[in-house]
Motif scaffolding. Structure first.
Motif, PDB file in Angstrom:
ATOM      1  N   MET A 108       0.831  -1.213   0.000  1.00  0.00           N
ATOM      2  CA  MET A 108       0.000   0.000   0.000  1.00  0.00           C
ATOM      3  C   MET A 108       0.864   1.262   0.000  1.00  0.00           C
ATOM      4  SD  MET A 108      -3.082  -0.977  -0.218  1.00  0.00           S
ATOM      5  CE  MET A 108      -2.490  -2.371  -1.190  1.00  0.00           C
ATOM      6  N   ILE A 109       1.869   1.266   0.870  1.00  0.00           N
ATOM      7  CA  ILE A 109       2.756   2.420   0.955  1.00  0.00           C
ATOM      8  C   ILE A 109       3.436   2.667  -0.386  1.00  0.00           C
ATOM      9  CG2 ILE A 109       4.971   3.166   1.903  1.00  0.00           C
ATOM     10  CD1 ILE A 109       4.137   2.240   4.589  1.00  0.00           C
ATOM     11  N   GLU A 132       1.824   6.766  -6.716  1.00  0.00           N
ATOM     12  CA  GLU A 132       0.735   7.657  -7.124  1.00  0.00           C
ATOM     13  C   GLU A 132       0.998   9.104  -6.726  1.00  0.00           C
ATOM     14  OE1 GLU A 132      -2.746   6.003  -5.382  1.00  0.00           O
ATOM     15  OE2 GLU A 132      -2.750   4.230  -6.667  1.00  0.00           O
ATOM     16  N   GLY A 133       2.162   9.317  -6.122  1.00  0.00           N
ATOM     17  CA  GLY A 133       2.515  10.688  -5.763  1.00  0.00           C
ATOM     18  C   GLY A 133       1.775  11.225  -4.551  1.00  0.00           C
ATOM     19  N   LEU A 134       1.263  10.323  -3.725  1.00  0.00           N
ATOM     20  CA  LEU A 134       0.550  10.777  -2.533  1.00  0.00           C
ATOM     21  C   LEU A 134       1.518  11.059  -1.395  1.00  0.00           C
ATOM     22  CD1 LEU A 134      -2.344   8.166  -2.716  1.00  0.00           C
ATOM     23  CD2 LEU A 134      -2.573  10.640  -2.984  1.00  0.00           C
ATOM     24  N   ILE A 135       2.565  10.243  -1.332  1.00  0.00           N
ATOM     25  CA  ILE A 135       3.564  10.426  -0.286  1.00  0.00           C
ATOM     26  C   ILE A 135       4.943  10.178  -0.882  1.00  0.00           C
ATOM     27  CG2 ILE A 135       2.003   9.603   1.505  1.00  0.00           C
ATOM     28  CD1 ILE A 135       3.489   6.946   1.473  1.00  0.00           C
ATOM     29  N   SER A 136       5.981  10.557  -0.135  1.00  0.00           N
ATOM     30  CA  SER A 136       7.326  10.146  -0.520  1.00  0.00           C
ATOM     31  C   SER A 136       8.092   9.814   0.739  1.00  0.00           C
ATOM     32  CB  SER A 136       8.027  11.261  -1.308  1.00  0.00           C
ATOM     33  OG  SER A 136       8.340  12.330  -0.445  1.00  0.00           O
ATOM     34  N   LEU A 191       2.477  14.391   0.335  1.00  0.00           N
ATOM     35  CA  LEU A 191       2.506  15.264  -0.839  1.00  0.00           C
ATOM     36  C   LEU A 191       1.128  15.803  -1.197  1.00  0.00           C
ATOM     37  CD1 LEU A 191       4.932  13.124  -3.034  1.00  0.00           C
ATOM     38  CD2 LEU A 191       5.472  15.156  -1.676  1.00  0.00           C
ATOM     39  N   ASP A 192       0.102  15.082  -0.824  1.00  0.00           N
ATOM     40  CA  ASP A 192      -1.241  15.522  -1.189  1.00  0.00           C
ATOM     41  C   ASP A 192      -2.210  15.189  -0.065  1.00  0.00           C
ATOM     42  OD1 ASP A 192      -3.677  16.111  -2.314  1.00  0.00           O
ATOM     43  OD2 ASP A 192      -3.194  15.265  -4.269  1.00  0.00           O
TER      44      ASP A 192
END
Lengths: 244, 244
Positions: free
Chosen positions: B198-199, B205-209, B218-219
Motif C-alpha cells: 500500500m505504501i 501515485e505521488g501521494l507520499i514520498s 505530498l497531497d
DNA sequence: CGACGAATTGAGCGGCATCAATACTTGTGG
DNA sequence: CCACAAGTATTGATGCCGCTCAATTCGTCG
C-alpha cells in the motif's frame, strides 16, 4: 422512593455516593423524553450542546462513511451516559439512534459543568468510567483488527451478555439482543450475510441457540475461547477514589 | 523557568491553568525515568498501581492475542498521559513498550487521587481528554471495521501527522514515523507485507514520498479523501469548562 | 565485513464480500 | 382477521482483497 436516578444507580454499583451527590445526579434526569424506535437523537456533524442519560430502551451510536457504509460504535443500555463527545467537540462526531422505544434524559453541558464544579468526586468517577469505556473500545479494536469473523461474533455476543448482566440480575444465560444481523455486522465490521453464516454455524455447533429474538449462550467458556474474550467487569477496583 | 511540566504544557493548549494547578501537575513528573528503546514499561495482566506522563520519545500500548498476533492500541507522544486504565483495573489490560528511547514519569494512582481532590478543574479536564481519546478510538474502529487497506494506511499516516503537529510547530508536511511496517500493520489490522504494498502504491501515485524513516505527505487533501479522515483537532471547544 | 532486522517482491490461496434469489416475520390497513 | 408490503433472515454462486509462504535485497550497527 421517588424518581431514582438511573445514572446514580449505575454509579453506585461501583462506589457509594453521598445523598448530595445522588440528588445532583438526579437533577440531570429532570427532563425525560420519549423516543420512538428508529428515531434519531443526534445527527453527526450537527452542532450539539446536549448530553443524555439513557433511562429505558437501547440506543446506538454510529458513523456513516462517505461510501455509505455504517460503523456502529457502541450500543447503550439503561443507566449509560451518552454523548460525552459533546463535552469536547462543538459538532457531533457520531450519530445517535434509538434501537428500541426509549427514554432519554437530555441535559445541557453547562449543567454538567455545575455538577463537575460542585461534586469533584463525581467528576473523578466520570473520568474513571470514561476510561473504562476507552478500554472497552480497545478490546473491540483488537477484535476487529486481529480476529476472524466467528471470533468477532462470539466476542460481540459475550460483550452484550456481560454488559446486560451488570444491571439485570435476572439474566442467566439468555438475553434479547434486539439487533438485526445487519446491525451486528455493522458493529463488528462484517456483512449481514456473513454474520448469518457465523451465527448459524455456531448454532449447529451447539454454542448458542435462538428463539424469536432471544439468544441463549450454551457454552460460555468455549465462546470466550473462540472470541478471545476477557471479562473486564470482574477486576475493577475503584477503592482508591476519594472518600465521600 | 524550572522544569516545566510536559503534561501541564499539553493541557494549557486547551485551557489556561492557574499556577497552583501547574505546580500540582509538575509534581506528577518528579520522578523521570529513562527507558531504552524496546523496553517494556508495563506488562498486560500484571498488577499495576502506576500511571505515567510521557516526557520524551514514543511509547505504544498493545495487546497480544492467544494466537500470538498483536494489536497496537495507541502510539503515545510527549505530553501524553499513559496508562489511565490502571485507574479502574487492578491488572493492566494492555502492555506498554517504548518505541524509541524515552523518558517517562511514573506516579502512583494515589497521587492522582490527591490531584483530583485538590484540583477539581483538572479532574474535569482529564475527563474531557479521556473523552477525546475515546473519540479517537471510535475513528480507528470505523477505519478497521469499514475501510480498505489503503484507506487505513492513509488514515493512520494522517492521524500521526496531525497529532505530532499539535505539539510540534516545526512540522509542515513531513515527519519521522519511527515505526516499522510491521508495527503499522499491527496498528491498523494488516500484515507488514500488505502495508508495504500500500505504501509503495501510494508512493507511486505521488501521494507520499519517503527518505530514510521520514515520510512526506505530498497531497494531504487526497489522502484525507482516501482515508475518510476527519481532523478532530480543529473543532474542539472547551470554553464552557469551569473558570479557574 | 558480517549479521540481523526490515523492506520488498512474487505466487498462490482462502475468508469474507458481493450479487442474487427465496423464505420468513412483522406490522398495517382494509 | 386477512392480505399485502416491507423488512429481515437464509442460502447459493462467484470473485477479490488481503493473508501466507518464501525468497531476495536493503540498511544499519557492531
Amino acid at each position: 422512593m421517588v424518581a431514582t436516578s438511573c445514572f446514580a444507580e449505575q454509579l453506585t454499583r461501583h462506589v457509594p455516593l453521598s445523598d448530595a451527590e445522588k440528588t445532583a445526579l438526579t437533577k440531570l434526569e429532570e427532563n425525560p423524553r420519549k423516543i420512538k424506535r428508529g428515531a434519531m437523537i443526534q445527527r453527526a456533524n450537527e452542532p450539539i450542546t446536549e448530553l443524555f442519560v439513557l433511562r429505558e430502551g437501547r440506543v446506538m451510536s454510529f458513523v456513516i462513511l462517505p461510501d455509505g457504509s455504517r460503523q456502529i460504535l457502541r450500543v447503550y443500555f439503561p443507566g449509560d451516559f451518552i454523548g460525552s463527545a459533546s463535552t469536547i467537540y462543538s459538532r457531533a462526531p457520531e450519530s445517535l439512534v434509538a434501537l428500541s422505544d426509549a427514554v432519554v434524559c437530555p441535559f445541557d453541558k453547562h449543567a454538567l459543568r455545575r455538577l463537575l464544579e460542585e461534586h469533584p468526586r463525581v467528576a473523578a468517577l466520570l473520568f474513571l468510567l470514561s476510561n473504562a469505556e476507552r478500554v472497552s473500545m480497545t478490546d473491540r479494536l483488537a477484535s476487529l483488527g486481529r480476529t476472524s469473523a466467528k471470533a468477532r461474533v462470539a466476542a460481540f455476543l459475550l460483550d452484550m451478555f456481560h454488559r446486560l448482566r451488570v444491571t439485570d440480575d435476572n439474566i442467566k444465560d439468555s438475553f434479547e439482543l434486539k439487533l438485526t444481523q445487519e446491525e451486528i455486522g455493522d458493529s463488528i465490521g462484517l456483512t449481514s450475510v456473513h454474520v448469518n453464516r457465523m451465527i448459524r454455524q455456531m448454532e449447529q455447533e451447539g454454542l448458542i441457540s435462538r428463539s424469536n429474538g432471544r439468544i441463549t449462550l450454551l457454552d460460555v467458556e468455549r465462546l470466550e475461547d473462540i472470541g478471545h474474550y476477557t471479562n473486564r467487569h470482574k477486576d475493577m477496583d475503584l477503592d482508591w477514589l476519594p472518600a465521600s
